[in-house]
Write a protein that holds these residues in place. Structure first.
Motif, short mmCIF file in Angstrom:
data_model
loop_
_atom_site.label_atom_id
_atom_site.label_comp_id
_atom_site.label_asym_id
_atom_site.label_seq_id
_atom_site.Cartn_x
_atom_site.Cartn_y
_atom_site.Cartn_z
N ARG A 296 0.83 -1.21 0.00
CA ARG A 296 0.00 0.00 0.00
C ARG A 296 0.86 1.27 0.00
O ARG A 296 0.47 2.28 -0.57
CB ARG A 296 -0.90 0.02 1.23
N ASP B 139 0.80 4.23 -2.78
CA ASP B 139 0.29 5.48 -2.23
C ASP B 139 -1.17 5.34 -1.77
O ASP B 139 -1.97 6.26 -1.85
CB ASP B 139 0.41 6.64 -3.25
N LEU B 140 -1.50 4.15 -1.28
CA LEU B 140 -2.82 3.97 -0.70
C LEU B 140 -2.75 4.26 0.80
O LEU B 140 -3.75 4.42 1.47
CB LEU B 140 -3.33 2.54 -0.94
N ARG C 101 1.19 7.28 -8.66
CA ARG C 101 -0.24 6.93 -8.66
C ARG C 101 -1.00 7.87 -9.58
O ARG C 101 -1.80 7.43 -10.41
CB ARG C 101 -0.81 7.03 -7.23
N ARG D 92 -0.66 7.16 -13.04
CA ARG D 92 -1.17 5.80 -13.33
C ARG D 92 -0.06 4.87 -13.80
O ARG D 92 -0.16 4.22 -14.84
CB ARG D 92 -2.30 5.88 -14.36
N TYR E 69 1.01 2.34 -12.04
CA TYR E 69 0.86 0.96 -11.59
C TYR E 69 -0.60 0.53 -11.70
O TYR E 69 -1.50 1.34 -11.71
CB TYR E 69 1.36 0.79 -10.14
N ILE F 252 -3.36 -2.41 -9.94
CA ILE F 252 -3.45 -3.15 -8.68
C ILE F 252 -4.58 -4.17 -8.73
O ILE F 252 -5.60 -3.94 -9.39
CB ILE F 252 -3.61 -2.17 -7.48
N PHE G 275 -6.59 -7.01 -5.95
CA PHE G 275 -6.73 -7.41 -4.54
C PHE G 275 -7.27 -8.84 -4.43
O PHE G 275 -7.62 -9.47 -5.43
CB PHE G 275 -7.71 -6.47 -3.83
N GLN H 295 -10.16 -9.63 -3.11
CA GLN H 295 -11.51 -9.54 -3.68
C GLN H 295 -11.38 -8.93 -5.08
O GLN H 295 -10.69 -7.94 -5.25
CB GLN H 295 -12.41 -8.60 -2.85
N ALA H 296 -12.04 -9.54 -6.03
CA ALA H 296 -11.95 -9.02 -7.40
C ALA H 296 -12.47 -7.58 -7.45
O ALA H 296 -12.01 -6.78 -8.25
CB ALA H 296 -12.73 -9.90 -8.35
N ALA H 297 -13.45 -7.25 -6.57
CA ALA H 297 -14.01 -5.89 -6.50
C ALA H 297 -14.45 -5.39 -7.86
O ALA H 297 -14.14 -4.27 -8.26
CB ALA H 297 -13.01 -4.92 -5.84
N LEU I 259 -13.16 0.72 -16.94
CA LEU I 259 -13.26 1.76 -15.90
C LEU I 259 -11.99 2.60 -15.74
O LEU I 259 -12.06 3.83 -15.79
CB LEU I 259 -13.68 1.12 -14.55
N PRO I 260 -10.80 1.96 -15.57
CA PRO I 260 -9.60 2.80 -15.44
C PRO I 260 -9.33 3.62 -16.69
O PRO I 260 -8.77 4.72 -16.60
CB PRO I 260 -8.47 1.79 -15.19
N ARG J 91 -8.22 -5.80 -15.78
CA ARG J 91 -8.48 -4.40 -15.44
C ARG J 91 -7.21 -3.72 -14.92
O ARG J 91 -6.93 -2.56 -15.25
CB ARG J 91 -9.59 -4.35 -14.37
#
Lengths: 289, 274
Positions: B59, B63-64, B83, B86, B88, B90, B92, B94-96, B109-110, B157
């Motif tokens: 994180r 830069d989270l 960040r 853009r 990188y 990411i 997780f 969870q696929a989210a 979306l990105p 994604r």
């Protein structure tokens, strides 16, 4: 598609259940009257106090006032339509304000802390106390040639009741996205507005729809009550008061007005259901109740 | 603090420390004097028990979350600049994925947020769907897909804007063993195709060994790097997982983890070990 057909047939079954429910209520009404003729019930079941269902329906075609051409049914329909426009106005204002408040409260913790208690407190003020106040203040307002009308006060009161459930529901919805989703948006360098628009807003739909239902019902109730307490003419609330005065001569008449109010509620509920289907068509069928 | 500035490196972390609940009785040293260099195209895994700071380190890179001291350079830039540019992608555990978007629209979306044209976005998402072998599923909704397929969409994604660095936080952690191994092979293939630098967080030793060029072992209280093990398995094949060399590497990582597990059962004092 099979799912669409399922939904339609499910809808038809629900409709039959609703009809059965109405029939049962009517049956119980008549049964109560019947029992009342045999034993002494603690309340009055005479035709004066509880008219027969068929008397109520025959009252539909009574003349509105003695010698007039319009029937009670026509008068109730016109009044319901009038009240519907007021309720709709109140609903739109209430939803807009409620949504705006929710967005502000979500964005700034300061406002959530500072505003939420007032939002909640606003609903503890009795409407009866508020209505004369709003009319009183409203009547002193004028924007140039535009004069405040008491109908605005009715809309204001409807909005006052409608904004609350929406505001609270929308706030919960806007706060619903997981921290993973929010971190994802952060990794895309998304601005707050983009996060609101592309994540928080769509994620709030399952919370927003039930809130809309409650708000719509509140707007209708608010309109009817506000019409009565402000004395605005033309709506279903006022009509109920007028017909209630005629109970001695025409006991069934007031029930026609009650049917009108129910019709009003049903129209609004149907409209919200349509919105629900539209908004959630692309979401998994789990959601909240 | 000395600043390591190496343009050839994808990631330069020097003397980074981070403390949660500073000055408070619940103070936890999440990262203590962490140094790590990753060169372009390298695949490294961060491994260690819960609380060792591996996710926190990821994180910090993305830069989270912030850090208290030291320096971090992502492609020669600060994490915040990286960040915002853009640099990188990411993924997780969870696929989210967003339920209200189709699979294609999720991948786009990105790109939307980066201001790509609609037509460019569609070309790119079709390309990525092909890469993760989900071409027929572009118009499906995420919830219609299995867990493994959802995770493939999430990886697609993360690659959308073609960032040089990929950060992955236990992306296969929720998958069953069979799917997991298939996904590992797929990730290696994607890596070969794209040449991305990858930082991968996991707590599976075989996973770390199978995927990485280098396994970075971390230890908790305070969170720190305790060992780095180079994995020279060469090209991964069907028999790699059964080879003696693979078991040898797994054993090295396991021993490195055990070496620092002395305080494993003690939760009495966090600050005592500083």
């Amino acid at each position: 598609m099979a799912s669409t057909r399922d939904r339609i047939s499910n809808g038809f079954v629900s409709f039959l259940w609703a009809l059965a429910g109405i029939a049962i209520i009517g049956l119980m009404w008549e049964l109560t009257k019947l029992i009342g003729t045999i034993i002494d019930l603690p309340f009055n079941t005479s035709n004066q106090a509880m008219p027969h269902i068929w008397t109520m329906f025959s009252a539909f075609s009574l003349p509105e006032v003695r010698g007039s051409d319009t029937t009670v049914f026509q008068a109730v329909l016109a009044a319901s339509t009038y009240s519907l426009t007021l309720a709709l106005g109140g609903f739109v204002i209430g939803v807009s304000v409620g949504l705006l408040l929710a967005i502000i409260m979500q964005r700034f913790l300061f406002f959530e802390r500072g505003l939420l208690p007032f939002v909640i407190a606003s609903q503890t003020v009795p409407l009866i106390a508020l209505a004369p106040l709003i009319v009183g203040i409203g009547n002193q307002i004028s924007f140039g040639p535009i004069q405040w009308s008491t109908t605005y006060s009715v809309m204001f009161i409807a909005a006052y009741l409608a904004f609350f459930p929406l505001s609270v529901g929308a706030l919960r919805g806007l706060q619903a996205p997981s921290s993973t989703s929010l971190e994802l948006m952060r990794s895309y360098a998304a601005t707050n507005n983009k996060v609101l628009w592309k994540l928080r807003f769509p994620a709030s739909i399952p919370y927003l729809v039930p809130a809309l239902k409650v708000s719509a019902a509140a707007a209708v109730v608010g309109t009817v009550v506000a019409e009565i307490s402000t004395g605005v003419r033309g709506g279903i609330g006022r009509l109920m008061v007028e017909y209630a005065r005629e109970t001695t001569s025409q006991p069934a008449k007031v029930y026609v007005a009650v049917f009108g109010a129910i019709l009003l509620g049903l129209v609004v509920a149907a409209a919200i259901t349509a919105v629900d289907v539209l908004l959630t068509r692309n979401l998994p069928k789990k959601g909240l109740a | 603090m000395t600043t390591t500035f190496d343009t050839g490196s994808a990631l330069a972390i020097s003397n980074v420390s981070k403390v949660f609940n500073k000055g408070n009785e619940n103070e936890v040293i999440a990262l203590s004097d962490v140094n790590l260099n990753v060169h372009t195209g390298e695949f490294i895994s961060l491994i260690g028990p819960s609380g060792c700071g591996k996710s926190t380190l990821l994180r910090v890179i993305g830069d989270l979350t912030g850090f208290d001291s030291g320096s971090v350079q992502v492609s020669g830039k600060s994490p915040e600049d990286a960040r915002k540019e853009r640099l990188y992608g990411i993924a997780f555990q969870q696929a989210a994925l967003f339920d209200w978007r189709t699979v294609s629209k999720n991948i786009e979306l990105p790109l939307e947020l980066a201001g790509w044209d609609k037509s460019q976005r569609e070309v790119r998402s079709a390309e990525l769907l092909e890469m993760v072998q989900l071409s027929e599923f572009g118009n499906h909704r995420p919830w219609e897909l299995s867990g493994g397929m959802q995770q493939r969409v999430a990886i697609a994604r993360s690659l959308a804007v073609d960032p040089p660095l990929l950060l992955m936080d236990e992306p296969f952690g929720a998958l069953d063993e069979m799917t997991r191994e298939r996904m590992q092979n797929e990730l290696l293939r994607i890596r070969l195709d794209t040449g991305k630098t990858i930082v991968f967080v996991t707590h599976s030793i075989p996973e770390a060994v199978y995927l990485s060029d280098r396994v970075v072992v971390m230890s908790p209280r305070p969170g720190r790097i305790t060992a780095e093990i180079n994995v020279d398995l060469g090209e991964r094949t069907e028999t790699t997982r059964e080879s003696d060399h693979f078991f040898h590497c797994v054993t090295s990582v396991r021993e490195a983890l055990r070496l620092h597990d002395t305080s494993g059962t003690s939760t009495s004092s966090f600050r005592g070990e500083v």
